[in-house]
Write an enzyme that holds these catalytic residues in place. Structure first.
Site, short mmCIF file in Angstrom:
data_model
loop_
_atom_site.label_atom_id
_atom_site.label_comp_id
_atom_site.label_asym_id
_atom_site.label_seq_id
_atom_site.Cartn_x
_atom_site.Cartn_y
_atom_site.Cartn_z
N SER A 233 -0.71 -3.88 -10.77
CA SER A 233 -0.31 -2.79 -11.66
C SER A 233 -1.45 -2.47 -12.63
O SER A 233 -2.54 -2.14 -12.19
CB SER A 233 1.00 -3.17 -12.37
OG SER A 233 1.61 -2.05 -12.95
N GLU A 352 7.60 1.51 -4.19
CA GLU A 352 7.07 1.36 -5.54
C GLU A 352 7.95 2.00 -6.62
O GLU A 352 8.36 1.38 -7.59
CB GLU A 352 5.67 1.99 -5.64
CG GLU A 352 4.57 1.25 -4.92
CD GLU A 352 4.01 0.09 -5.71
OE1 GLU A 352 4.50 -0.19 -6.83
OE2 GLU A 352 3.09 -0.56 -5.20
N HIS A 456 8.22 -1.75 -7.15
CA HIS A 456 7.02 -2.19 -7.86
C HIS A 456 7.18 -3.64 -8.34
O HIS A 456 8.22 -4.01 -8.88
CB HIS A 456 6.79 -1.26 -9.05
CG HIS A 456 5.51 -1.49 -9.77
ND1 HIS A 456 4.28 -1.33 -9.19
CD2 HIS A 456 5.26 -1.86 -11.06
CE1 HIS A 456 3.33 -1.58 -10.08
NE2 HIS A 456 3.90 -1.93 -11.22
#
Length: 539
Positions: A233, A352, A456
């Site tokens: 990330s 995601e 995610h």
């Protein structure tokens, strides 16, 4: 050129570590340092290591050693706020590295974590196999945590499985966050700091930690000539920035970027400075000369800075400006071949954006609402988008919306990751591409009535056990394979795992390794076709 899509939620909602850390008071000598005699009596010899600043005592666990809260730079407090990281003073005796130190100042995110206001936070943690290494030493993997460059800490990540199963040394780091790590006020570029673009303090912290690794890796059994920088990330965004940073040259030899495309545009000098000037005005530090305004900002309480920064919706992260830290946008640097040419492992997750859709729309939406959102976002192209992503094809209109965003919605999107794979491959560096695809993985947030899928951050539990939940036996086998791939890449730049399929070097869109549990769960896939990238390119 692809459409950007819906800005579902602020970048601050990226992954944060949830484990609390114990803050320590700042001082001339690190708080953990204690008289040598007392520590020698209490410690196993193998748990004591000599660093370039003094002895440290860690913990000897079953199969591995753990050292926590080692300072790699001086506390960035008072006059050192918004300065490049400075050397930490040597200490006498043996430093107590048996527990984490303070996480960097941050406001708690909505999915868990603590609010802290401490600025004394430039610490790292080292996990090593218990046995003594042979030859030149073990590969070193340096982890940059996620959290939108706003939240998180290195101590939240249990690196024992990577270290023991992969026979590597793992270093997890803290770095300055939010306005304290990424404020780009032009008044901060004074004196010796004129050579640095203001706003990259977090990036400079990461590079200082990498320099600590160069000086100290051998003391922990590691090889400073074989360092892999990896992150997820925001940590992936920063890893990509370091990949293209001239001042990071020679500090690492491979990069793993998880869930943030390396060709994503980052903040420009002009936009970052405009945000910083607005923040200075909001806290009353805009009435004097640049130097006076900088001095005023250094006196503003941390709480005020964090709350003002968040209320204004400002973003944190690297700044591409006119200095030697990050002179070019990463995509341009890669395109021009002006980057640190090392092997790259790069990928995202299959779903995601389900995380952000579930946070933004925690309650179900109707098909009519879904159509309205798409029309307000894509304008004249909405009919084409709706034809490709009809709500009736999905179990929930929110899943349809998340699928659009995952396919071509920005930094985390599959199509933008494909762009990065192809650009890096054209630049001539080895690229290994993946997509994590376990839709039964433990989610970051369990939203009732919503299928989180492979959202995610879900791959992290497979590398750092227990981070988001427990794994079943088939998932554990996938975890074993992923740890094998990740650590073998750290060893020699070629990901391999026992009893797992071969991972091809990326040369065409179909050379992406899908990672899921069960028979056939690990296989090659063409993510450009699955995510309709040609369609998005046509828009």
């Amino acid at each position: 050129m692809r459409l950007t899509g819906i800005s579902l939620i602020a970048s601050a909602l990226l992954l944060a570590g949830a484990a609390p850390a114990v803050a320590q008071p700042a001082g001339a000598q690190p708080a953990g340092a204690q008289p040598a005699g007392a520590q020698q009596r209490a410690a196993e010899p193998s748990a004591v290591v000599r660093t370039d600043r003094g002895l440290v005592r860690g913990q000897l666990q079953t199969g591995y050693r753990l050292f926590q809260g080692i300072p790699y730079a001086a506390p960035p407090t008072e006059s050192l706020r918004w300065r490049p990281p400075q050397p930490v003073r040597p200490w006498q005796g043996i430093y107590d590295a048996t527990s984490p130190r303070g996480q960097c100042a941050q406001l708690a995110p909505p999915y868990g974590g603590d609010t802290t206001y401490g600025e004394d936070c430039l610490y790292l943690n080292v996990t090593t196999p218990a046995r003594a290494p042979r030859g030149h030493g073990l590969p070193v993997m340096v982890w940059v945590h996620g959290g939108g460059n706003m939240t998180g800490s290195g101590s939240a990540y249990n690196a024992a499985k990577l270290a023991v199963d992969g026979d590597v040394v793992v270093v997890t780091i803290n770095y300055r966050l939010g306005p304290l790590g990424w404020l780009a006020h032009p008044g901060l570029e004074n004196g010796a700091d004129r050579r640095y673009q203001a706003g990259n303090y977090g990036l400079l912290d990461q590079q200082a930690a990498l320099r600590w690794v160069q000086r100290n890796a051998r003391a922990f059994g590691g090889n400073p000539r074989n360092v892999t920088l990896f992150g997820e990330s925001a940590g992936a965004a920063d890893s990509c920035a370091n990949l293209t940073s001239p001042s990071a040259a020679g500090l690492f030899h491979k990069v793993i970027s998880e869930s943030f495309s390396c060709v994503t545009p980052i903040r420009t000098e002009a936009s970052a400075e405009a945000d910083a000037v607005s923040l200075a005005k909001a806290v009353g530090c805009d009435q004097g000369s640049p130097a006076e305004n900088a001095a005023c900002l250094r006196g503003v309480p941390v709480k005020t800075l964090l709350e003002t920064f968040e209320e204004a919706g400002m973003s944190a992260g690297p700044v591409a400006g006119g200095d030697r830290v990050l002179p070019l946008q990463p995509a341009k640097a890669i395109e021009q071949g002006r980057f640190n040419r090392v092997p790259v492992m790069h990928g995202n997750t299959l779903d995601e954006m389900r995380l952000y859709v579930s946070l933004f729309y925690p309650q179900p939406i109707t098909e009519a609402q879904y159509e309205s959102i798409v029309r307000s976002t894509y304008g004249d192209a909405a009919d084409a988008v709706l034809a490709r992503y009809p709500a009736r094809n999905y179990s929930d209109p929110r899943i349809a919306l998340a699928t659009i965003q995952t396919d071509a919605g920005g930094a985390l999107s599959t199509c933008l990751h494909q762009d990065a794979f192809q650009m890096l491959e054209r630049a001539g560096v080895p690229v290994y591409a993946y997509q994590f695809a376990d839709r039964a993985a433990p989610p970051l947030i369990d939203v009732p009535g919503f299928d989180e899928g492979a959202e995610h951050a879900t791959e992290l539990t497979y590398l750092f056990p227990g981070l988001l939940g427990e794994l079943d036996p088939q998932q554990q086998q996938l975890s074993d394979a992923m740890v094998g791939y990740w650590t073998s890449f750290a060893w020699n730049g070629k990901p391999k795992a026992r009893h797992a399929p071969q991972w091809p070097r990326f040369r065409s869109p179909g050379d992406v390794l899908s990672l899921a549990p069960g028979a056939g769960g690990i296989h090659r896939t063409d993510t450009t076709r699955a995510s309709k990238c040609s369609f998005w390119d046509s828009l």
